[in-house]
Design an enzyme around this catalytic site. Structure first.
Site, PDB file in Angstrom:
ATOM      1  N   ALA A  86      -8.043 -16.281 -16.946  1.00  0.00           N
ATOM      2  CA  ALA A  86      -7.361 -16.513 -15.665  1.00  0.00           C
ATOM      3  C   ALA A  86      -6.976 -17.976 -15.510  1.00  0.00           C
ATOM      4  N   SER A  89      -1.103 -20.950 -14.944  1.00  0.00           N
ATOM      5  CA  SER A  89      -0.848 -21.322 -16.342  1.00  0.00           C
ATOM      6  C   SER A  89       0.493 -22.010 -16.574  1.00  0.00           C
ATOM      7  N   TYR A 100      -4.492 -27.067  -6.498  1.00  0.00           N
ATOM      8  CA  TYR A 100      -4.762 -25.637  -6.710  1.00  0.00           C
ATOM      9  C   TYR A 100      -4.988 -25.363  -8.197  1.00  0.00           C
ATOM     10  N   SER A 130      -6.074 -24.786 -24.407  1.00  0.00           N
ATOM     11  CA  SER A 130      -4.627 -24.831 -24.676  1.00  0.00           C
ATOM     12  C   SER A 130      -4.234 -26.043 -25.515  1.00  0.00           C
ATOM     13  N   GLU A 132      -1.807 -27.700 -24.925  1.00  0.00           N
ATOM     14  CA  GLU A 132      -1.332 -28.712 -23.979  1.00  0.00           C
ATOM     15  C   GLU A 132      -2.333 -29.858 -23.849  1.00  0.00           C
ATOM     16  N   TYR A 153      -2.050 -29.425 -15.275  1.00  0.00           N
ATOM     17  CA  TYR A 153      -2.544 -28.229 -15.983  1.00  0.00           C
ATOM     18  C   TYR A 153      -3.387 -28.626 -17.190  1.00  0.00           C
ATOM     19  N   ASN A 182       1.378 -22.142 -28.159  1.00  0.00           N
ATOM     20  CA  ASN A 182       2.214 -21.200 -27.389  1.00  0.00           C
ATOM     21  C   ASN A 182       2.325 -19.849 -28.095  1.00  0.00           C
ATOM     22  N   PHE A 192       8.539 -18.863 -18.217  1.00  0.00           N
ATOM     23  CA  PHE A 192       8.267 -19.661 -19.413  1.00  0.00           C
ATOM     24  C   PHE A 192       9.545 -19.664 -20.240  1.00  0.00           C
ATOM     25  N   VAL A 193       9.764 -20.735 -21.011  1.00  0.00           N
ATOM     26  CA  VAL A 193      11.114 -20.948 -21.532  1.00  0.00           C
ATOM     27  C   VAL A 193      11.610 -19.826 -22.453  1.00  0.00           C
ATOM     28  N   PRO A 283       7.812 -34.399 -15.124  1.00  0.00           N
ATOM     29  CA  PRO A 283       7.508 -35.823 -14.945  1.00  0.00           C
ATOM     30  C   PRO A 283       6.987 -36.467 -16.234  1.00  0.00           C
TER      31      PRO A 283
HETATM   32  P1  NAP Z   1      -0.430 -15.586 -17.485  1.00  0.00           P
HETATM   33  O1  NAP Z   1       0.443 -14.501 -17.996  1.00  0.00           O
HETATM   34  O2  NAP Z   1       0.129 -16.590 -16.544  1.00  0.00           O
HETATM   35  O3  NAP Z   1      -1.705 -14.890 -16.813  1.00  0.00           O
HETATM   36  C1  NAP Z   1      -2.598 -15.625 -16.012  1.00  0.00           C
HETATM   37  C2  NAP Z   1      -3.589 -14.668 -15.397  1.00  0.00           C
HETATM   38  O4  NAP Z   1      -4.474 -15.408 -14.533  1.00  0.00           O
HETATM   39  C3  NAP Z   1      -2.958 -13.577 -14.519  1.00  0.00           C
HETATM   40  O5  NAP Z   1      -3.697 -12.398 -14.690  1.00  0.00           O
HETATM   41  C4  NAP Z   1      -3.163 -14.126 -13.117  1.00  0.00           C
HETATM   42  O6  NAP Z   1      -3.174 -13.131 -12.110  1.00  0.00           O
HETATM   43  C5  NAP Z   1      -4.543 -14.738 -13.282  1.00  0.00           C
HETATM   44  N1  NAP Z   1      -4.893 -15.684 -12.231  1.00  0.00           N
HETATM   45  C6  NAP Z   1      -4.169 -16.713 -11.760  1.00  0.00           C
HETATM   46  N2  NAP Z   1      -4.830 -17.345 -10.774  1.00  0.00           N
HETATM   47  C7  NAP Z   1      -6.011 -16.689 -10.614  1.00  0.00           C
HETATM   48  C8  NAP Z   1      -7.108 -16.836  -9.744  1.00  0.00           C
HETATM   49  N3  NAP Z   1      -7.163 -17.793  -8.822  1.00  0.00           N
HETATM   50  N4  NAP Z   1      -8.147 -15.978  -9.873  1.00  0.00           N
HETATM   51  C9  NAP Z   1      -8.106 -14.992 -10.777  1.00  0.00           C
HETATM   52  N5  NAP Z   1      -7.084 -14.782 -11.620  1.00  0.00           N
HETATM   53  C10 NAP Z   1      -6.040 -15.623 -11.526  1.00  0.00           C
HETATM   54  O7  NAP Z   1      -1.054 -16.416 -18.706  1.00  0.00           O
HETATM   55  P2  NAP Z   1      -1.180 -16.007 -20.254  1.00  0.00           P
HETATM   56  O8  NAP Z   1       0.015 -16.500 -20.959  1.00  0.00           O
HETATM   57  O9  NAP Z   1      -1.597 -14.596 -20.372  1.00  0.00           O
HETATM   58  O10 NAP Z   1      -2.370 -16.972 -20.701  1.00  0.00           O
HETATM   59  C11 NAP Z   1      -3.732 -16.542 -20.610  1.00  0.00           C
HETATM   60  C12 NAP Z   1      -4.634 -17.766 -20.600  1.00  0.00           C
HETATM   61  O11 NAP Z   1      -4.442 -18.526 -21.793  1.00  0.00           O
HETATM   62  C13 NAP Z   1      -4.366 -18.746 -19.460  1.00  0.00           C
HETATM   63  O12 NAP Z   1      -5.591 -19.346 -19.124  1.00  0.00           O
HETATM   64  C14 NAP Z   1      -3.447 -19.782 -20.072  1.00  0.00           C
HETATM   65  O13 NAP Z   1      -3.554 -21.000 -19.363  1.00  0.00           O
HETATM   66  C15 NAP Z   1      -4.026 -19.856 -21.475  1.00  0.00           C
HETATM   67  N6  NAP Z   1      -3.097 -20.223 -22.544  1.00  0.00           N
HETATM   68  C16 NAP Z   1      -1.916 -19.564 -22.690  1.00  0.00           C
HETATM   69  C17 NAP Z   1      -1.084 -19.885 -23.769  1.00  0.00           C
HETATM   70  C18 NAP Z   1       0.212 -19.146 -23.983  1.00  0.00           C
HETATM   71  O14 NAP Z   1       1.037 -19.657 -24.759  1.00  0.00           O
HETATM   72  N7  NAP Z   1       0.415 -17.977 -23.393  1.00  0.00           N
HETATM   73  C19 NAP Z   1      -1.488 -20.864 -24.693  1.00  0.00           C
HETATM   74  C20 NAP Z   1      -2.708 -21.502 -24.502  1.00  0.00           C
HETATM   75  C21 NAP Z   1      -3.524 -21.162 -23.440  1.00  0.00           C
HETATM   76  P3  NAP Z   1      -1.788 -12.577 -11.466  1.00  0.00           P
HETATM   77  O15 NAP Z   1      -1.258 -11.573 -12.450  1.00  0.00           O
HETATM   78  O16 NAP Z   1      -2.239 -12.003 -10.186  1.00  0.00           O
HETATM   79  O17 NAP Z   1      -0.873 -13.766 -11.334  1.00  0.00           O
HETATM   80  O1  F7E Z   2       7.841 -24.783 -21.837  1.00  0.00           O
HETATM   81  C1  F7E Z   2      10.848 -26.872 -22.183  1.00  0.00           C
HETATM   82  C2  F7E Z   2       9.664 -27.446 -21.447  1.00  0.00           C
HETATM   83  O2  F7E Z   2       7.045 -23.539 -19.840  1.00  0.00           O
HETATM   84  C3  F7E Z   2       8.040 -25.027 -23.217  1.00  0.00           C
HETATM   85  C4  F7E Z   2       1.995 -22.165 -21.188  1.00  0.00           C
HETATM   86  O3  F7E Z   2       1.683 -20.882 -21.650  1.00  0.00           O
HETATM   87  O4  F7E Z   2       2.151 -22.991 -23.430  1.00  0.00           O
HETATM   88  C5  F7E Z   2       2.854 -22.875 -22.214  1.00  0.00           C
HETATM   89  O5  F7E Z   2       3.221 -24.148 -21.711  1.00  0.00           O
HETATM   90  C6  F7E Z   2       8.977 -26.198 -23.401  1.00  0.00           C
HETATM   91  C7  F7E Z   2       8.612 -27.427 -22.565  1.00  0.00           C
HETATM   92  O6  F7E Z   2       5.623 -23.620 -21.935  1.00  0.00           O
HETATM   93  C8  F7E Z   2      12.904 -25.248 -19.675  1.00  0.00           C
HETATM   94  O7  F7E Z   2       9.969 -28.759 -20.952  1.00  0.00           O
HETATM   95  C9  F7E Z   2      13.198 -26.631 -21.311  1.00  0.00           C
HETATM   96  O8  F7E Z   2       8.733 -28.587 -23.357  1.00  0.00           O
HETATM   97  O9  F7E Z   2       7.631 -22.256 -21.930  1.00  0.00           O
HETATM   98  P1  F7E Z   2       7.063 -23.466 -21.323  1.00  0.00           P
HETATM   99  P2  F7E Z   2       4.609 -24.853 -22.074  1.00  0.00           P
HETATM  100  O10 F7E Z   2       4.860 -25.881 -21.056  1.00  0.00           O
HETATM  101  O11 F7E Z   2       4.614 -25.277 -23.499  1.00  0.00           O
HETATM  102  C10 F7E Z   2       0.932 -23.746 -23.351  1.00  0.00           C
HETATM  103  C11 F7E Z   2       0.290 -23.739 -24.717  1.00  0.00           C
HETATM  104  C12 F7E Z   2       0.050 -23.303 -22.248  1.00  0.00           C
HETATM  105  O12 F7E Z   2      -1.171 -23.405 -22.336  1.00  0.00           O
HETATM  106  C13 F7E Z   2       0.697 -22.942 -20.962  1.00  0.00           C
HETATM  107  O13 F7E Z   2      -0.165 -22.125 -20.180  1.00  0.00           O
HETATM  108  O14 F7E Z   2      10.279 -25.808 -22.955  1.00  0.00           O
HETATM  109  N1  F7E Z   2      11.876 -26.311 -21.291  1.00  0.00           N
HETATM  110  N2  F7E Z   2      13.844 -25.997 -20.328  1.00  0.00           N
HETATM  111  C14 F7E Z   2      11.663 -25.447 -20.287  1.00  0.00           C
HETATM  112  N3  F7E Z   2      10.549 -24.828 -19.870  1.00  0.00           N
HETATM  113  C15 F7E Z   2      10.648 -23.966 -18.831  1.00  0.00           C
HETATM  114  N4  F7E Z   2       9.555 -23.299 -18.400  1.00  0.00           N
HETATM  115  N5  F7E Z   2      11.850 -23.755 -18.177  1.00  0.00           N
HETATM  116  C16 F7E Z   2      12.998 -24.373 -18.555  1.00  0.00           C
HETATM  117  O15 F7E Z   2      14.064 -24.165 -17.971  1.00  0.00           O
END
Ligand code: NAP
Ligand code: F7E
Length: 345
Positions: A86, A89, A100, A130, A132, A153, A182, A192-193, A283
């Site tokens: 959770a 993200s 938050y 992550s 990140e 984040y 990612n 997400f992009v 930023p």
């Molecule tokens: P996601 O699709 O945004 O899912 C996030 C989940 O967290 C959703 O089920 C959301 O519920 C829940 N959540 C948000 N706020 C909460 C709260 N206050 N209490 C309880 N649940 C809450 O993210 P994901 O891509 O599946 O990623 C899963 C985890 O891996 C996250 O921790 C993310 O930061 C981390 N992560 C993701 C990536 C990636 O590339 N996907 C990479 C590295 C790490 P709702 O459905 O109600 O919004």
């Molecule tokens: O951005 C650029 C943006 O939002 C990727 C989360 O799952 O992976 C994710 O974080 C890149 C960035 O993912 C847009 O500036 C350009 O450089 O898809 P993103 P993220 O920031 O890498 C990590 C591993 C996590 O842990 C996170 O939870 O794409 N970008 N133009 C854009 N990004 C978005 N969202 N929207 C645009 O229009």
């Protein structure tokens, strides 16, 4: 029967992990938070009537900002494994709601792992860390690369990561952390992009969207396929000793490359449709992430199964299919959603 608790079960990773655990014979308890509209779309296909005696998947209301709900859940369920997925993200959104984000991602993880310690429930713990957290550290990034987070984040994830390591060292908990790069899929959140791009490609192809507005096209990411990463999470908790692992493909591409390939898949030239909107710049940007996942390969035997090119194809094809079915269904929401660019962070 093994019992798992998955926080974030309604998200992209939570849904794939739930599928994987059910396929392995687990009883799975997902955490869902209260929302004014349905938020279980990604799980609905797994849900069985609770009165069905074969049901092995259950959802419970709780929230990472509410420590008592977490402690009660742990105490009542006594799971063998906890997967803490959770999070708020979204990196860009974390600049808008930093407190938050810290509350859910950092303090929320502390609440959960502290509830695990206090209730004395003997179980294994997975923390969704992550890439990140590496921020501006030069690639390739491995478990020994120093962290340099570049967003609220990432700072919150770093706290969650460190507290997981600290509880492991202080209290001997079986707590592991997956530093995942990612990973994407057709279930990826629409802001997400990757998904923003593939969804726009489908809408443009079907004539219901004119332009795609993006931010920084030069950022490089190591993009993999989400179900592969759910498998890595499970593998970590099957080890006798807890540890931390970097998980990624070892290949990085720019956002521009993703855009080019996605439009080409639909037979379109991206130059005609993509415009840059400074609102989508952050930023502070993370320029270049590329995993050195040699430890996960060696110790866990983990390998990615989907290439970058295949990932783009899977996502574009899925979004074309989804657009077609919405158009066939005369879904008015589709038309209003696509032009409201403000929703697309
Ligand atoms: P996601 O699709 O945004 O899912 C996030 C989940 O967290 C959703 O089920 C959301 O519920 C829940 N959540 C948000 N706020 C909460 C709260 N206050 N209490 C309880 N649940 C809450 O993210 P994901 O891509 O599946 O990623 C899963 C985890 O891996 C996250 O921790 C993310 O930061 C981390 N992560 C993701 C990536 C990636 O590339 N996907 C990479 C590295 C790490 P709702 O459905 O109600 O919004
Ligand atoms: O951005 C650029 C943006 O939002 C990727 C989360 O799952 O992976 C994710 O974080 C890149 C960035 O993912 C847009 O500036 C350009 O450089 O898809 P993103 P993220 O920031 O890498 C990590 C591993 C996590 O842990 C996170 O939870 O794409 N970008 N133009 C854009 N990004 C978005 N969202 N929207 C645009 O229009």
């Amino acid at each position: 029967m093994m019992k798992a608790l998955v926080t974030g079960s309604t998200g992209q990773d939570g849904s794939y992990l739930t599928e994987l655990l059910l396929a392995k014979g687990y009883e799975v308890h997902g955490l869902k938070r209260r929302s004014s509209s349905f938020n279980t779309d990604r799980l609905d296909h797994l849900y069985r009537d609770l009165h069905d005696c074969d049901a092995r998947f259950f959802l419970h209301y709780a929230d990472l900002t509410d420590g008592s709900s977490l402690a009660s859940l742990l105490y009542d369920l006594r799971p063998d494994e906890i997967y803490n997925l959770a999070a708020q993200s979204h990196v860009k959104v974390s600049f808008e709601v930093p407190e938050y984000t810290a509350d859910v991602v950092a303090s929320g993880t502390l609440r959960l792992i502290e509830a695990m310690r206090r209730t004395g429930v003997r179980c294994r713990f997975y923390q969704a860390s992550s890439s990140e957290m590496f921020g501006s550290a030069p690639p390739p990034q491995s478990e020994s690369t120093p962290f340099h987070p570049r967003s609220p984040y990432a700072c919150a994830k770093l706290f969650a990561h460190n507290i997981t390591v600290n509880y492991r060292e202080s209290y001997g908990l079986h707590a592991s952390s997956g530093i995942l790069f990612n990973h994407e899929s057709p279930r990826r959140g629409e802001t997400f992009v990757t998904r923003k791009i593939t969804r726009a490609v489908a809408h443009i192809k079907r004539g219901i969207q004119r332009k795609l507005y993006l931010g920084n096209l030069d950022a490089r990411r190591d993009w993999g396929y989400a179900p592969d990463y759910a498998r890595a999470m499970w593998l970590m908790l099957q080890r006798d000793a807890p540890d931390d692992y970097v998980v990624g493909t070892g290949e990085a591409h720019t956002v521009r490359e993703f855009v080019e390939l996605a439009f080409a898949r639909a037979g379109l030239d991206w130059n005609e449709f993509v415009e840059i909107d400074p609102r989508y710049f952050r930023p502070a940007e993370v320029d270049y992430l590329m995993a050195d996942a040699s430890k996960a390969r060696r110790v866990l035997g983990w390998e990615p199964t989907v290439t970058f090119q295949e990932l783009v194809r899977i996502m574009v094809d899925a979004d074309l299919k989804e657009a077609d079915s919405k158009i066939r269904g005369g879904d008015d929401a589709l038309r209003t959603a696509i032009d409201s660019q403000g929703r697309n962070m």
